[in-house]
Scaffold this motif. Structure first.
Motif, PDB file in Angstrom:
ATOM      1  N   GLU A  72       0.820  -1.213   0.000  1.00  0.00           N
ATOM      2  CA  GLU A  72       0.000   0.000   0.000  1.00  0.00           C
ATOM      3  C   GLU A  72       0.849   1.255   0.000  1.00  0.00           C
ATOM      4  N   LYS A  73       1.972   1.259   0.693  1.00  0.00           N
ATOM      5  CA  LYS A  73       2.784   2.467   0.757  1.00  0.00           C
ATOM      6  C   LYS A  73       4.260   2.108   0.686  1.00  0.00           C
ATOM      7  N   PRO A  74       5.095   3.079   0.297  1.00  0.00           N
ATOM      8  CA  PRO A  74       6.526   2.788   0.188  1.00  0.00           C
ATOM      9  C   PRO A  74       7.088   2.355   1.538  1.00  0.00           C
ATOM     10  N   GLN A  75       8.049   1.490   1.508  1.00  0.00           N
ATOM     11  CA  GLN A  75       8.626   0.996   2.758  1.00  0.00           C
ATOM     12  C   GLN A  75      10.139   1.077   2.689  1.00  0.00           C
ATOM     13  N   ARG A  76      10.750   1.342   3.842  1.00  0.00           N
ATOM     14  CA  ARG A  76      12.205   1.264   3.930  1.00  0.00           C
ATOM     15  C   ARG A  76      12.543  -0.001   4.712  1.00  0.00           C
ATOM     16  N   VAL A  77      13.191  -0.934   4.030  1.00  0.00           N
ATOM     17  CA  VAL A  77      13.397  -2.264   4.606  1.00  0.00           C
ATOM     18  C   VAL A  77      14.889  -2.551   4.762  1.00  0.00           C
ATOM     19  N   ILE A  78      15.264  -3.069   5.932  1.00  0.00           N
ATOM     20  CA  ILE A  78      16.634  -3.563   6.134  1.00  0.00           C
ATOM     21  C   ILE A  78      16.608  -5.083   6.022  1.00  0.00           C
ATOM     22  N   LEU A  79      17.539  -5.613   5.233  1.00  0.00           N
ATOM     23  CA  LEU A  79      17.662  -7.073   5.092  1.00  0.00           C
ATOM     24  C   LEU A  79      18.988  -7.517   5.684  1.00  0.00           C
ATOM     25  N   PHE A  80      18.939  -8.441   6.629  1.00  0.00           N
ATOM     26  CA  PHE A  80      20.168  -9.052   7.156  1.00  0.00           C
ATOM     27  C   PHE A  80      20.355 -10.434   6.544  1.00  0.00           C
ATOM     28  N   GLY A  81      21.627 -10.793   6.295  1.00  0.00           N
ATOM     29  CA  GLY A  81      21.925 -12.105   5.699  1.00  0.00           C
ATOM     30  C   GLY A  81      21.846 -12.056   4.187  1.00  0.00           C
ATOM     31  N   ALA A  82      22.099 -10.875   3.602  1.00  0.00           N
ATOM     32  CA  ALA A  82      21.893 -10.686   2.157  1.00  0.00           C
ATOM     33  C   ALA A  82      22.820 -11.529   1.285  1.00  0.00           C
ATOM     34  N   GLY A  83      23.906 -12.058   1.856  1.00  0.00           N
ATOM     35  CA  GLY A  83      24.824 -12.892   1.067  1.00  0.00           C
ATOM     36  C   GLY A  83      24.406 -14.347   1.025  1.00  0.00           C
ATOM     37  N   GLY A  84      23.441 -14.744   1.843  1.00  0.00           N
ATOM     38  CA  GLY A  84      22.995 -16.140   1.897  1.00  0.00           C
ATOM     39  C   GLY A  84      22.103 -16.473   0.717  1.00  0.00           C
ATOM     40  N   GLN A  85      21.765 -17.763   0.584  1.00  0.00           N
ATOM     41  CA  GLN A  85      20.974 -18.160  -0.598  1.00  0.00           C
ATOM     42  C   GLN A  85      19.591 -17.499  -0.591  1.00  0.00           C
ATOM     43  N   LEU A  86      18.955 -17.415   0.562  1.00  0.00           N
ATOM     44  CA  LEU A  86      17.647 -16.757   0.608  1.00  0.00           C
ATOM     45  C   LEU A  86      17.802 -15.239   0.500  1.00  0.00           C
ATOM     46  N   GLY A  87      18.763 -14.705   1.244  1.00  0.00           N
ATOM     47  CA  GLY A  87      18.975 -13.253   1.237  1.00  0.00           C
ATOM     48  C   GLY A  87      19.222 -12.722  -0.169  1.00  0.00           C
ATOM     49  N   GLN A  88      19.996 -13.448  -0.952  1.00  0.00           N
ATOM     50  CA  GLN A  88      20.279 -13.002  -2.326  1.00  0.00           C
ATOM     51  C   GLN A  88      18.995 -12.894  -3.136  1.00  0.00           C
ATOM     52  N   GLN A  89      18.109 -13.871  -2.963  1.00  0.00           N
ATOM     53  CA  GLN A  89      16.880 -13.858  -3.758  1.00  0.00           C
ATOM     54  C   GLN A  89      15.892 -12.803  -3.247  1.00  0.00           C
ATOM     55  N   VAL A  90      15.891 -12.577  -1.939  1.00  0.00           N
ATOM     56  CA  VAL A  90      15.042 -11.512  -1.392  1.00  0.00           C
ATOM     57  C   VAL A  90      15.485 -10.175  -1.997  1.00  0.00           C
ATOM     58  N   SER A  91      16.795  -9.968  -2.035  1.00  0.00           N
ATOM     59  CA  SER A  91      17.346  -8.742  -2.652  1.00  0.00           C
ATOM     60  C   SER A  91      16.950  -8.635  -4.117  1.00  0.00           C
ATOM     61  N   ALA A  92      17.143  -9.738  -4.832  1.00  0.00           N
ATOM     62  CA  ALA A  92      16.925  -9.721  -6.291  1.00  0.00           C
ATOM     63  C   ALA A  92      15.460  -9.493  -6.649  1.00  0.00           C
ATOM     64  N   SER A  93      14.540  -9.833  -5.744  1.00  0.00           N
ATOM     65  CA  SER A  93      13.109  -9.718  -6.072  1.00  0.00           C
ATOM     66  C   SER A  93      12.439  -8.532  -5.383  1.00  0.00           C
ATOM     67  N   ARG A  94      13.238  -7.563  -4.972  1.00  0.00           N
ATOM     68  CA  ARG A  94      12.702  -6.376  -4.291  1.00  0.00           C
ATOM     69  C   ARG A  94      11.588  -5.701  -5.099  1.00  0.00           C
ATOM     70  N   PRO A  95      10.440  -5.458  -4.473  1.00  0.00           N
ATOM     71  CA  PRO A  95       9.390  -4.715  -5.195  1.00  0.00           C
ATOM     72  C   PRO A  95       9.834  -3.271  -5.446  1.00  0.00           C
ATOM     73  N   GLU A  96       9.264  -2.660  -6.461  1.00  0.00           N
ATOM     74  CA  GLU A  96       9.725  -1.331  -6.855  1.00  0.00           C
ATOM     75  C   GLU A  96       9.506  -0.275  -5.784  1.00  0.00           C
ATOM     76  N   ASN A  97       8.449  -0.447  -5.015  1.00  0.00           N
ATOM     77  CA  ASN A  97       8.171   0.598  -4.012  1.00  0.00           C
ATOM     78  C   ASN A  97       8.854   0.338  -2.665  1.00  0.00           C
ATOM     79  N   VAL A  98       9.822  -0.558  -2.655  1.00  0.00           N
ATOM     80  CA  VAL A  98      10.583  -0.806  -1.423  1.00  0.00           C
ATOM     81  C   VAL A  98      11.987  -0.220  -1.569  1.00  0.00           C
ATOM     82  N   GLU A  99      12.358   0.599  -0.572  1.00  0.00           N
ATOM     83  CA  GLU A  99      13.742   1.079  -0.502  1.00  0.00           C
ATOM     84  C   GLU A  99      14.493   0.057   0.343  1.00  0.00           C
ATOM     85  N   LEU A 100      15.306  -0.752  -0.321  1.00  0.00           N
ATOM     86  CA  LEU A 100      15.936  -1.875   0.371  1.00  0.00           C
ATOM     87  C   LEU A 100      17.385  -1.567   0.730  1.00  0.00           C
ATOM     88  N   HIS A 101      17.718  -1.807   2.001  1.00  0.00           N
ATOM     89  CA  HIS A 101      19.106  -1.706   2.459  1.00  0.00           C
ATOM     90  C   HIS A 101      19.539  -3.112   2.846  1.00  0.00           C
TER      91      HIS A 101
END
Ligand SMILES: NC(=O)c1ccc[n+]([C@@H]2O[C@H](COP(=O)([O-])OP(=O)(O)OC[C@H]3O[C@@H](n4cnc5c(N)ncnc54)[C@H](OP(=O)(O)O)[C@@H]3O)[C@@H](O)[C@H]2O)c1
Length: 298
Positions: free
Chosen positions: A9-38
């Motif tokens: 519904e609204k833009p979000q600022r999201v922190i992801l921990f574990g971004a180098g792991g197998q799941l973390g990499q895919q979470v990063s790669a599939s970021r929705p457009e309205n998410v500001e991902l760190h």
């Protein structure tokens, strides 16, 4: 990239921990457009370092934290329980204690919180009774988060694989290309789950702001490790990823001893999750095909 715009519904600022792991990499790669991902890998952010967590949260004021970071070496955890408990149990508690009150926590957990003795699929309400150090540390991590932040969301999954890194799928493909025959355990059951589908589900949960508590997610269906291995070989041969077919033999857990005991039944009941996020997912065989189609021959 899959489209999630209609879900959030609204833009979000999201922190992801574990971004180098197998799941973390895919979470990063599939970021929705309205998410500001760190997105932070282990080297950039250590979830055991409370000062580092505090600095990050103060600087970024995130609306959501996704924690995929974990100590995932199930057998090594038996030798190094202090490492498993520091990352899987204490650190989630630190995240919960340190993050702003307005920030949601989405934490990934595991089927290994259960003992595997139940005959049916495990529901989120079933009591955790781990049979190894890794499972114990993950269960304590869930408890440490919910104690401090009962509004958090714990998402348990099982038998996770990706087309990269070290996991059951890539190990099987490598062994099938190197060996003349294989023996694979046939008396542990679960559901092979692609990081693609799990990442999709995580973003659906991010978009559902009001959800809290414990949920389960895996792909659809179930299999033993032996059946999973046979299907990997069948599909990989059909896609010309493997040159030759080798015999794959079923063995019992007793015939293949490992340092950590594993639950015999890892099947998770995800009915509530499917209803609440309005997504049923796909049969594990279809998700496997989707992953294999993007791989190069072994
Ligand atoms: N793999 C499975 O079959 C499975 C099944 C059920 C549930 N899960 C859960 O799913 C989640 C994701 O697992 P995964 O398969 O993606 O694991 P993974 O590939 O091992 O990724 C975990 C990541 O966490 C990082 N990490 C470890 N200690 C850290 C720390 N102190 N601070 C920050 N990062 C740290 C690791 O970095 P280093 O490698 O550099 O240490 C690694 O990149 C975990 O919560 C896991 O328990 C996994």
């Amino acid at each position: 990239m899959k489209q999630f715009d209609e879900l959030a519904e609204k833009p979000q600022r999201v922190i992801l921990f574990g971004a180098g792991g197998q799941l973390g990499q895919q979470v990063s790669a599939s970021r929705p457009e309205n998410v500001e991902l760190h997105a932070y890998g282990h080297a950039e952010a250590d979830i055991c370092d409370q000062q580092q967590l505090q600095n990050l949260f103060e600087e970024l004021q995130p609306s959501c934290i996704i924690n995929t970071a974990a100590y995932t070496q199930v057998d090594a955890a038996e030798q190094h329980p202090e490492m498993a408990f520091a990352v899987n149990a204490d650190a989630p508690g630190l995240i919960a204690a340190t993050c702003p009150d307005t920030c949601r926590i989405i934490h990934i957990s595991t089927d290994f919180v259960f003992d595997g003795l139940k005959q049916q699929a495990y529901s989120p309400e079933d009591e955790g009774r781990p049979v190894n150090v890794y499972g114990l540390s993950k269960l304590q991590g869930e408890e440490n988060i919910l104690l401090r932040r009962p509004d958090s969301l714990i998402l348990r999954t099982a038998w996770l694989y990706s087309g990269e890194g070290k996991n059951f799928l890539t190990t099987m493909l490598r062994l099938m290309s190197e060996k003349e025959s294989l023996h694979v355990v046939d008396d542990q059951r679960g559901t092979p789950t692609s990081v693609n589908s799990l990442a999709h589900v995580i973003w659906r949960f991010v978009a559902k702001h009001d959800l809290q508590g414990i949920y389960h997610w895996t792909d659809q269906g179930e299999a033993s490790w032996f059946e999973f291995a046979c299907e990997i070989q069948r599909q990989a041969l059909a896609l010309d990823l493997l040159e030759k077919k080798i015999p794959v033999h079923p063995v019992s857990t007793d015939e293949y001893p490992t340092p950590a005991k594993r639950p015999a039944n890892s099947v998770l009941d995800k009915e509530e999750t499917c209803k609440i996020i309005q997504y049923k997912g796909n049969a594990w065989q279809d998700e496997l095909k989707e992953t294999l189609q993007h791989l190069l021959p072994y």
